[in-house]
Scaffold this active site. Structure first.
Site, mmCIF file in Angstrom:
data_model
loop_
_atom_site.group_PDB
_atom_site.id
_atom_site.type_symbol
_atom_site.label_atom_id
_atom_site.label_comp_id
_atom_site.label_asym_id
_atom_site.label_seq_id
_atom_site.Cartn_x
_atom_site.Cartn_y
_atom_site.Cartn_z
ATOM 1 N N ARG A 1 11.654 1.216 -5.884
ATOM 2 C CA ARG A 1 11.382 0.207 -4.867
ATOM 3 C C ARG A 1 12.310 0.293 -3.656
ATOM 4 N NH1 ARG A 1 9.167 -2.166 -9.458
ATOM 5 N NH2 ARG A 1 7.350 -3.479 -9.022
ATOM 6 N N GLU B 1 4.964 -15.586 -5.342
ATOM 7 C CA GLU B 1 3.978 -14.533 -5.105
ATOM 8 C C GLU B 1 2.734 -14.840 -5.921
ATOM 9 O OE1 GLU B 1 3.420 -9.819 -6.096
ATOM 10 O OE2 GLU B 1 5.307 -10.430 -5.175
ATOM 11 N N GLU C 1 1.772 2.421 -2.575
ATOM 12 C CA GLU C 1 2.251 1.108 -2.160
ATOM 13 C C GLU C 1 3.170 1.294 -0.968
ATOM 14 O OE1 GLU C 1 5.147 -2.530 -3.768
ATOM 15 O OE2 GLU C 1 4.808 -0.741 -4.998
ATOM 16 N N ASP D 1 -14.090 -21.572 24.340
ATOM 17 C CA ASP D 1 -13.219 -21.220 25.466
ATOM 18 C C ASP D 1 -12.196 -20.171 25.030
ATOM 19 O OD1 ASP D 1 -11.454 -21.055 27.558
ATOM 20 O OD2 ASP D 1 -10.803 -23.144 27.485
ATOM 21 N N GLU E 1 4.267 -12.454 -0.364
ATOM 22 C CA GLU E 1 5.301 -13.379 -0.820
ATOM 23 C C GLU E 1 5.447 -14.496 0.201
ATOM 24 O OE1 GLU E 1 7.934 -9.896 -3.055
ATOM 25 O OE2 GLU E 1 8.450 -10.544 -1.029
ATOM 26 N N GLU F 1 0.458 -7.641 -1.551
ATOM 27 C CA GLU F 1 1.204 -8.632 -2.334
ATOM 28 C C GLU F 1 1.957 -9.528 -1.351
ATOM 29 O OE1 GLU F 1 3.859 -6.573 -4.930
ATOM 30 O OE2 GLU F 1 2.344 -5.141 -5.590
ATOM 31 N N GLU G 1 9.349 -15.715 -7.211
ATOM 32 C CA GLU G 1 9.923 -14.469 -6.705
ATOM 33 C C GLU G 1 11.449 -14.536 -6.704
ATOM 34 O OE1 GLU G 1 10.093 -11.526 -5.882
ATOM 35 O OE2 GLU G 1 8.037 -10.803 -6.081
ATOM 36 N N ARG H 1 5.639 -0.404 1.451
ATOM 37 C CA ARG H 1 6.420 -1.608 1.201
ATOM 38 C C ARG H 1 7.026 -2.231 2.463
ATOM 39 N NH1 ARG H 1 7.947 -2.687 -3.806
ATOM 40 N NH2 ARG H 1 10.054 -3.389 -3.225
ATOM 41 N N HIS I 1 3.863 -6.042 0.420
ATOM 42 C CA HIS I 1 3.677 -4.665 -0.015
ATOM 43 C C HIS I 1 2.185 -4.380 -0.110
ATOM 44 C CE1 HIS I 1 7.571 -5.794 -2.330
ATOM 45 N NE2 HIS I 1 7.830 -5.531 -1.070
#
Length: 501
Positions: free
Chosen positions: A370, A250, A389, A77, A158, A156, A242, A391, A299
């Site tokens: 970062r 993580e 990466e 359904d 977390e 990644e 983390e 983020r 990330h």
């Protein structure tokens, strides 16, 4: 926060081997039928993803499992699934993908689980609102452009593991309460259940990154999650505590192709939640469950390949990146406000995307740094390790839609040679105001991200990867079921601010 992506290896199907990790996967309906006998399976569980990104399932007994199941499908359904059909068009089909089969390590009864594709039984074609179908179309479109044959993703994720969570809201009250023996706020609590007194070793706010036990109380649970993931065929590279207090974790999976990695994200969440529950705890992928500490991100490492050649590598380029890589980043940054509607898709996401908590709010490119939204990891100078990466995403995202949207933004960047701007290899949070004001930032709310998606969606519609229907359905769902209900309810802090006015 860490990723040790290695060069692409064997596909998910057939055999996957790295060190002592080896899992043989079925590739056809016949292989699955053989697995049922080989593993003494008693139940087959069929899993699929609703539009917001939560796994749904139902189970069938062995007499209902036959080769035609994989072509004809089995009915359900669709009107009872979030973001799917109306009640007058509710009949839908699931077609199991045999290459996703795994012996379900969560179940006590011998159970084989398979991830399914959703099919419209009237049109006899894949359902346009099936998130997994969108991910598949994105990979196919990449090949059609001739830019690359393969897109790899390495997210990644977390998440927090709490001892308990209580919350509620009605017409006259509202609250939430997080309990964690690791929480910095518990240093004065009597932990009599452990023999009296307090056991100490609490992770201070923003100081939870990499402590050893006994401060890290979740080492054994994370190890169990990692090994259980490998039982389900998901290769794990590393796990650790983390940054945040109160049990932020993580566990990093080895990268895979786009749709396969989205499948793995669903398995990851499923196993994290169930192993935590097995220990009397609760895992959450809600981005910002704690005030005044770091939130959970996702990330996303990504790269484009032609067979075994990484198109993002150039020995003479900035940070060893190619023009194609930088244009791909340009696409991510240009379309980031619209991307956030899929990559940071909850109202809670924007309590993470604020300065001061390692949050990537600045739409800039950098290496190692970062504080930028797009980062080039510099752990290795190997051509196979070169990647970007991104983020900004968080783990509340529907991975199928978020990964597909990021790829489409990157493709648009390459096709239009979008300049990402000069790299900013300084701490962007510490820039003087006159410099900082020139850097674009992610939207400050889900409402703003949805508005950006309304204005900037053409890049998603190429090749009919996303359709107008799924974009409109997503926007409408988020406004009606998330933004408006949050707007309507008083917030506890409003009482502090305004009760005496």
């Amino acid at each position: 926060m860490s990723s040790t992506q290695r060069a692409p290896g064997a596909p998910f199907g057939a055999s996957v081997e790295a060190g002592s990790f080896r899992v043989t996967r079925p590739q056809s309906a016949g292989d699955v039928m053989g697995w049922l006998r080989q593993h003494d399976v008693q139940i087959v569980d069929l899993k699929f993803t609703d539009l917001p990104g939560l796994w749904q399932h139902f189970s069938i007994t062995l007499p209902e499992v036959h080769p035609d199941l994989f072509s004809a499908g089995i009915g359900f359904d669709g009107s009872s699934i979030r973001g799917f059909q109306e009640i007058h068009e509710s009949d839908m089909l699931l077609r199991p993908d045999p290459s996703t089969a795994f012996i379900d390590p969560v179940c006590g009864t011998p159970t084989l689980s398979m991830i399914c594709d959703v099919v419209d039984p009237v049109l006899q074609r894949p359902y346009s609102r099936d998130p997994r179908y969108v991910a598949k179309k994105a990979e196919n479109y990449l090949r059609q452009t001739g830019i690359a044959t393969t897109c790899y993703f390495g997210p990644e994720l977390e998440f927090f593991i709490f001892d308990s969570i209580r919350f509620g809201q009605d017409q006259h009250s509202g609250f939430y309460c997080v309990e964690s023996a690791e929480g910095d706020w518990t240093t004065g609590r009597d932990e009599g259940a452990y023999g009296g007194g307090n056991l100490g070793y609490k992770a201070r706010y923003k100081e939870g990154y990499f402590p050893v036990p006994p401060q890290d109380t979740l080492q054994e649970i994370r190890s169990e999650i990692a090994l259980t993931l490998q039982q389900a065929g998901v290769q794990v590279e590393v796990h650790h505590h983390e940054v945040a207090t109160a049990g932020q974790n993580e566990i990093d999976m080895r990268f895979a192709t786009l749709t396969r990695m989205a499948d793995n994200v669903m398995i990851y969440k499923y196993i994290c939640k169930n192993v935590a529950r097995r220990h009397g705890k609760v895992a959450t992928f809600m981005p910002k469950p704690l005030f005044a500490d770091n939130a959970s991100g996702m990330h996303c490492h990504q790269s484009l390949w032609n067979d075994d050649v990484n198109l993002f590598y150039d020995a003479h380029g900035w940070a060893l990146t190619s023009e194609a890589c930088r244009w791909y980043i340009g696409g991510l940054l240009q379309h980031a406000p619209a991307l956030m509607a899929f990559c940071a898709p909850s109202t809670n996401s924007y309590k993470r995307l604020v300065p001061g908590y390692e949050a990537p709010v600045n739409l800039a490119m950098s290496q190692r740094n970062r504080s930028a939204a797009a980062r080039i990891p510099m752990y290795s100078d190997s051509p196979k390790a070169r990647r970007v990466e991104f983020r900004c995403p968080d783990p509340s995202a529907n991975a199928y839609l978020a990964f597909a949207a990021m790829l489409m933004a990157g493709i648009d960047g390459i096709e239009n040679k979008i300049d990402p701007g000069p790299p900013l290899d300084r701490n962007i949070y510490d820039l003087p105001p006159e410099e900082a004001k020139n850097i674009r930032q992610v939207p400050g709310s889900l409402e703003a991200s949805l508005a950006a998606l309304e204005d900037d969606r053409a890049f998603l519609l190429k090749g009919e990867v996303f359709t107008e229907d799924i974009v409109e359905t997503w926007i409408d769902y988020k406004r009606k079921h998330e933004i408006d209900p949050v707007k309507l309810r008083p917030h506890p802090w409003e009482f502090y601010l305004y009760f005496d006015i």
